[in-house]
Design a protein around this motif. Structure first.
Motif, mmCIF file in Angstrom:
data_model
loop_
_atom_site.group_PDB
_atom_site.id
_atom_site.type_symbol
_atom_site.label_atom_id
_atom_site.label_comp_id
_atom_site.label_asym_id
_atom_site.label_seq_id
_atom_site.Cartn_x
_atom_site.Cartn_y
_atom_site.Cartn_z
ATOM 1 N N GLU A 185 35.396 11.682 14.870
ATOM 2 C CA GLU A 185 35.290 12.457 16.000
ATOM 3 C C GLU A 185 35.606 12.031 17.284
ATOM 4 O O GLU A 185 35.963 12.781 18.200
ATOM 5 C CB GLU A 185 33.505 12.964 16.177
ATOM 6 C CG GLU A 185 33.207 13.951 15.154
ATOM 7 C CD GLU A 185 31.911 14.138 14.971
ATOM 8 O OE1 GLU A 185 31.040 13.607 15.681
ATOM 9 O OE2 GLU A 185 31.570 15.499 14.564
ATOM 10 N N GLN A 186 35.465 10.627 17.511
ATOM 11 C CA GLN A 186 35.876 9.696 18.575
ATOM 12 C C GLN A 186 37.431 10.098 18.664
ATOM 13 O O GLN A 186 37.869 10.244 19.886
ATOM 14 C CB GLN A 186 35.629 8.461 18.580
ATOM 15 C CG GLN A 186 33.874 8.185 18.611
ATOM 16 C CD GLN A 186 33.684 6.684 18.529
ATOM 17 O OE1 GLN A 186 34.335 5.784 18.668
ATOM 18 N NE2 GLN A 186 32.499 6.482 17.656
ATOM 19 N N ASP A 227 31.575 10.217 12.663
ATOM 20 C CA ASP A 227 31.378 9.855 13.975
ATOM 21 C C ASP A 227 32.754 8.994 14.426
ATOM 22 O O ASP A 227 33.088 9.505 15.669
ATOM 23 C CB ASP A 227 30.206 8.740 14.032
ATOM 24 C CG ASP A 227 28.917 9.178 13.943
ATOM 25 O OD1 ASP A 227 28.949 10.550 13.883
ATOM 26 O OD2 ASP A 227 27.840 8.515 13.720
ATOM 27 N N TYR A 228 33.302 8.121 13.905
ATOM 28 C CA TYR A 228 34.542 7.597 14.158
ATOM 29 C C TYR A 228 35.527 8.455 14.416
ATOM 30 O O TYR A 228 36.413 8.506 15.296
ATOM 31 C CB TYR A 228 35.037 6.403 13.265
ATOM 32 C CG TYR A 228 36.283 5.735 13.322
ATOM 33 C CD1 TYR A 228 36.334 4.841 14.435
ATOM 34 C CD2 TYR A 228 37.351 6.101 12.673
ATOM 35 C CE1 TYR A 228 37.684 4.471 14.584
ATOM 36 C CE2 TYR A 228 38.717 5.710 12.830
ATOM 37 C CZ TYR A 228 38.737 4.588 13.828
ATOM 38 O OH TYR A 228 40.037 4.024 14.143
ATOM 39 N N ARG A 259 37.421 -0.433 15.709
ATOM 40 C CA ARG A 259 36.197 0.182 15.839
ATOM 41 C C ARG A 259 35.951 0.903 14.190
ATOM 42 O O ARG A 259 35.151 1.484 14.178
ATOM 43 C CB ARG A 259 36.315 1.389 16.841
ATOM 44 C CG ARG A 259 36.546 0.316 18.235
ATOM 45 C CD ARG A 259 36.821 1.485 19.222
ATOM 46 N NE ARG A 259 36.110 2.524 19.635
ATOM 47 C CZ ARG A 259 36.092 3.605 20.269
ATOM 48 N NH1 ARG A 259 37.109 3.355 21.159
ATOM 49 N NH2 ARG A 259 35.444 4.394 20.318
ATOM 50 N N LYS A 300 38.262 13.434 20.174
ATOM 51 C CA LYS A 300 38.088 13.597 21.328
ATOM 52 C C LYS A 300 39.019 12.753 22.062
ATOM 53 O O LYS A 300 39.334 13.381 23.356
ATOM 54 C CB LYS A 300 36.574 13.169 21.610
ATOM 55 C CG LYS A 300 35.576 13.954 21.418
ATOM 56 C CD LYS A 300 34.117 13.403 21.564
ATOM 57 C CE LYS A 300 32.962 14.255 20.787
ATOM 58 N NZ LYS A 300 31.792 13.426 20.943
ATOM 59 N N TRP A 353 41.641 1.017 18.345
ATOM 60 C CA TRP A 353 40.989 1.888 17.553
ATOM 61 C C TRP A 353 40.782 1.356 16.082
ATOM 62 O O TRP A 353 39.473 1.765 15.511
ATOM 63 C CB TRP A 353 41.929 3.194 17.471
ATOM 64 C CG TRP A 353 41.762 4.043 18.472
ATOM 65 C CD1 TRP A 353 42.705 4.290 19.339
ATOM 66 C CD2 TRP A 353 40.624 4.957 18.797
ATOM 67 N NE1 TRP A 353 42.200 5.121 20.399
ATOM 68 C CE2 TRP A 353 40.962 5.525 20.128
ATOM 69 C CE3 TRP A 353 39.479 5.241 18.447
ATOM 70 C CZ2 TRP A 353 40.014 6.491 20.915
ATOM 71 C CZ3 TRP A 353 38.443 5.864 18.871
ATOM 72 C CH2 TRP A 353 38.762 6.552 20.279
#
Length: 135
Positions: free
Chosen positions: A32-33, A29-30, A96, A36, A93
């Motif tokens: 993929e962010q 998930d991280y 997170r 993006k 970043w």
């Protein structure tokens, strides 16, 4: 500005214990962010140090030392490289980043040198021509 987010090894990661599916899901998930946001350069995990070696130069002589290496806390278990506009963005970043081991763990963030940081010359241009070093 490129930054490396370094996942520090633990005794478990050095023993080859793989993170569970939840950790992989959070990491996916991280990352993929990051994709993006167009800031991900590369990411990966490292095999335990017993599968590696070190090359050391002492007194002009080179030697090869096979792993494992003693202090797990001084080793790297994985990394993520991001390319961002500022230290503040890198901190945002990195803040997170999910807990990589779902236990006591640590990440370290280090800014990488860019070719512009060095005195320019033929050798630096050769690196640019190879497309490495932030070229």
């Amino acid at each position: 500005m490129r930054y490396m987010i370094i996942v520090k090894a633990t005794s478990a990661s050095e023993a080859g214990v793989m993170p569970d599916a939840e950790v992989f899901s959070q990491m996916a998930d991280y990352h993929e962010q990051l994709v993006k946001a167009d800031v991900l350069v590369d990411a990966g995990g490292l095999q335990p140090s017993d599968k590696g070696w070190r090359i050391a130069w002492r007194g002009g002589r080179k030697s090869v030392v096979d792993g494992p290496f003693a202090e797990a806390k001084e080793l790297i278990a994985g990394y993520t490289i991001i390319n961002v506009a500022s230290r503040e963005e890198a901190l945002e970043w990195a803040s997170r980043f999910p807990n990589p081991l779902m236990s006591d763990s640590e990440i370290e963030i280090r800014q990488m040198f860019e070719l512009d940081d060095f005195e320019q010359g033929e050798a630096i241009q050769r690196f640019r021509d190879m497309g490495v070093g932030g070229a």
